[in-house]
Design a protein around this motif. Structure first.
Motif, mmCIF file in Angstrom:
data_model
loop_
_atom_site.group_PDB
_atom_site.id
_atom_site.type_symbol
_atom_site.label_atom_id
_atom_site.label_comp_id
_atom_site.label_asym_id
_atom_site.label_seq_id
_atom_site.Cartn_x
_atom_site.Cartn_y
_atom_site.Cartn_z
ATOM 1 N N ARG A 17 0.830 -1.218 0.000
ATOM 2 C CA ARG A 17 0.000 0.000 0.000
ATOM 3 C C ARG A 17 0.860 1.262 0.000
ATOM 4 O O ARG A 17 0.376 2.339 -0.385
ATOM 5 N N TYR A 18 2.124 1.145 0.413
ATOM 6 C CA TYR A 18 2.991 2.327 0.432
ATOM 7 C C TYR A 18 3.310 2.786 -0.992
ATOM 8 O O TYR A 18 3.317 3.986 -1.284
ATOM 9 N N TRP A 19 3.570 1.841 -1.885
ATOM 10 C CA TRP A 19 3.827 2.191 -3.282
ATOM 11 C C TRP A 19 2.554 2.720 -3.941
ATOM 12 O O TRP A 19 2.601 3.655 -4.736
ATOM 13 N N LEU A 20 1.412 2.142 -3.599
ATOM 14 C CA LEU A 20 0.143 2.642 -4.119
ATOM 15 C C LEU A 20 -0.091 4.073 -3.658
ATOM 16 O O LEU A 20 -0.492 4.939 -4.451
ATOM 17 N N THR A 21 0.176 4.341 -2.375
ATOM 18 C CA THR A 21 0.015 5.705 -1.853
ATOM 19 C C THR A 21 0.950 6.674 -2.565
ATOM 20 O O THR A 21 0.551 7.794 -2.919
ATOM 21 N N ALA A 22 2.185 6.246 -2.809
ATOM 22 C CA ALA A 22 3.141 7.099 -3.525
ATOM 23 C C ALA A 22 2.649 7.402 -4.930
ATOM 24 O O ALA A 22 2.793 8.531 -5.426
ATOM 25 N N ASN A 23 2.046 6.424 -5.579
ATOM 26 C CA ASN A 23 1.517 6.632 -6.923
ATOM 27 C C ASN A 23 0.337 7.603 -6.923
ATOM 28 O O ASN A 23 0.192 8.415 -7.842
ATOM 29 N N ILE A 24 -0.507 7.504 -5.903
ATOM 30 C CA ILE A 24 -1.642 8.426 -5.806
ATOM 31 C C ILE A 24 -1.151 9.859 -5.598
ATOM 32 O O ILE A 24 -1.653 10.807 -6.222
ATOM 33 N N VAL A 25 -0.162 10.033 -4.736
ATOM 34 C CA VAL A 25 0.415 11.364 -4.510
ATOM 35 C C VAL A 25 1.038 11.894 -5.798
ATOM 36 O O VAL A 25 0.844 13.071 -6.175
ATOM 37 N N LEU A 31 -1.120 15.998 -12.178
ATOM 38 C CA LEU A 31 -2.270 16.734 -12.707
ATOM 39 C C LEU A 31 -2.069 18.245 -12.623
ATOM 40 O O LEU A 31 -2.645 18.993 -13.415
ATOM 41 N N SER A 32 -1.277 18.674 -11.676
ATOM 42 C CA SER A 32 -1.111 20.113 -11.467
ATOM 43 C C SER A 32 0.030 20.714 -12.279
ATOM 44 O O SER A 32 0.145 21.941 -12.345
ATOM 45 N N ALA A 70 -12.988 10.301 -8.219
ATOM 46 C CA ALA A 70 -13.547 9.213 -9.022
ATOM 47 C C ALA A 70 -12.455 8.250 -9.470
ATOM 48 O O ALA A 70 -12.660 7.026 -9.486
ATOM 49 N N THR A 71 -11.292 8.787 -9.829
ATOM 50 C CA THR A 71 -10.169 7.922 -10.229
ATOM 51 C C THR A 71 -9.729 7.032 -9.076
ATOM 52 O O THR A 71 -9.501 5.822 -9.253
ATOM 53 N N ILE A 72 -9.610 7.619 -7.893
ATOM 54 C CA ILE A 72 -9.233 6.826 -6.717
ATOM 55 C C ILE A 72 -10.334 5.832 -6.381
ATOM 56 O O ILE A 72 -10.065 4.696 -5.955
ATOM 57 N N ALA A 73 -11.598 6.226 -6.601
ATOM 58 C CA ALA A 73 -12.721 5.313 -6.349
ATOM 59 C C ALA A 73 -12.677 4.106 -7.291
ATOM 60 O O ALA A 73 -13.056 2.998 -6.900
ATOM 61 N N PHE A 99 -2.789 0.803 -12.446
ATOM 62 C CA PHE A 99 -3.929 1.597 -12.929
ATOM 63 C C PHE A 99 -3.694 3.082 -12.687
ATOM 64 O O PHE A 99 -3.887 3.908 -13.593
ATOM 65 N N ILE A 100 -3.282 3.455 -11.481
ATOM 66 C CA ILE A 100 -3.047 4.869 -11.164
ATOM 67 C C ILE A 100 -1.934 5.433 -12.040
ATOM 68 O O ILE A 100 -2.019 6.567 -12.543
#
Length: 331
Positions: A17-25, A31-32, A70-73, A99-100
């Motif tokens: 989940r740490y790598w997933l969290t890093a990808n979400i961040v 995006l910015s 929505a993407t995270i959902a 996916f992210i």
């Protein structure tokens, strides 16, 4: 004395989940700072004249937050599907991370709660009740719910051609669940009709719009087709084809229930390829759902081929997307 980092430790981190969290961040940060790789497509109304959710949100900032959410959902829905039905036979989160990562190169899609995200979220959410009906022909209420979810979403967000194609995918999923009977088919069509009937009753629906698919011609190029966007689409499709082909024989050796679940995702991916070929002008509409299919195939591949050096493959799948981000940022 410092502990030596082994390949197995890196692999474990990339599945966590740490790598997933890093990808979400990283996804939110990207995006910015970068412009769109896939230019916006005109999806101002669904086939019944209903505005997509993004048209309801007046604030651009709130719309962007809704798109990110929505993407995270969608990633969370993939997680629910896997944890509930053990689709990839692993608790690894690499499928959500892939996916992210794939969604990072689609900022114009993810910067608002528009048709592509709603379509992907609805289709994946509908599979949660659908998969629970395996060899349970009496589960007509859940079949009804499956089709009602997709019918509601596509009335607001989708072209009629995609609506018909995805309905066929779900009917094929009913067969995969081994519940293809008259009452199941009736529940499916009642589920499709009920949301539309309710909307019509409240005067929400407009005139049925029979928008023909936009095919590719040498004289008319779609707005989204640029070198970078074409590479983005081609990368996702190519990776899906490679990974799904590599997984095919191993998945065939799974038990009948898991074969049925994974058969639905394989069929969904094939239908998406067909839709992209037929409706070439609206390829971005199908990309989030294609990215979700890619994530699941990546999850399978790295579960089947798990080992101390699996991290090399996980990074290799991500590199093309990171290169696309750099390409767009530098251009």
């Amino acid at each position: 004395m410092k502990k030596k980092v082994h390949g197995a430790d890196v692999t474990r981190f990339l599945n966590s989940r740490y790598w997933l969290t890093a990808n979400i961040v990283a996804f939110i940060a990207v995006l910015s700072v970068i412009p769109a790789l896939l230019p916006a497509i005109d999806l101002s109304a669904g086939p019944l004249g209903l505005k997509p959710p993004s048209a309801w949100i007046q604030s651009p900032s709130l719309d962007e937050i809704a798109g990110i959410s929505a993407t995270i959902a969608i990633a969370a829905t993939l997680y629910l599907i896997n944890t509930t039905y053990n689709v990839i036979r692993s608790l690894s989160l690499v499928y959500a991370s892939v996916f992210i990562t794939a969604m990072m190169v689609m900022p114009d899609i993810t910067k608002g709660l528009d048709s592509p995200l709603v379509l992907a979220l609805a289709v994946l959410a509908s599979l949660l009740p659908m998969f629970s009906t395996y060899q349970s022909p009496n589960s007509t209420r859940r079949i009804f719910l499956t089709f009602a979810i997709v019918s509601t979403a596509m009335a607001f967000t989708c072209q009629l051609s995609a609506w018909i194609a995805l309905t066929l995918v779900l009917l094929a999923a009913v067969a995969q669940m081994r519940i293809l009977e008259l009452r199941s088919i009736m529940a499916a069509f009642i589920g499709l009709a009920t949301p539309l009937w309710i909307m019509w009753g409240f005067g929400l629906t407009g005139t049925l719009t029979l928008t023909p698919p936009t095919s590719f011609t040498l004289t008319t190029w779609p707005a989204w087709l640029t070198p970078v966007s074409a590479t983005c689409v081609g990368t996702t499709i190519l990776l899906w084809l490679i990974l799904s082909s590599a997984n095919l024989l191993r998945i065939y050796n799974y038990n009948a229930r898991l074969r049925a679940y994974n058969g639905v995702f394989t069929l969904l991916g094939l239908f998406l390829l067909l839709l992209m070929a037929i409706d070439f002008g609206n390829v971005p509409l199908y990309m989030p759902l294609m990215a979700a299919c890619l994530g699941l195939q990546a999850g399978h591949f790295f579960t089947i081929n798990h080992g101390p050096r699996s991290w090399i493959g996980i990074i290799a799948v991500s590199i093309p997307y990171w290169a696309l981000i750099v390409w767009q940022y530098m251009s």
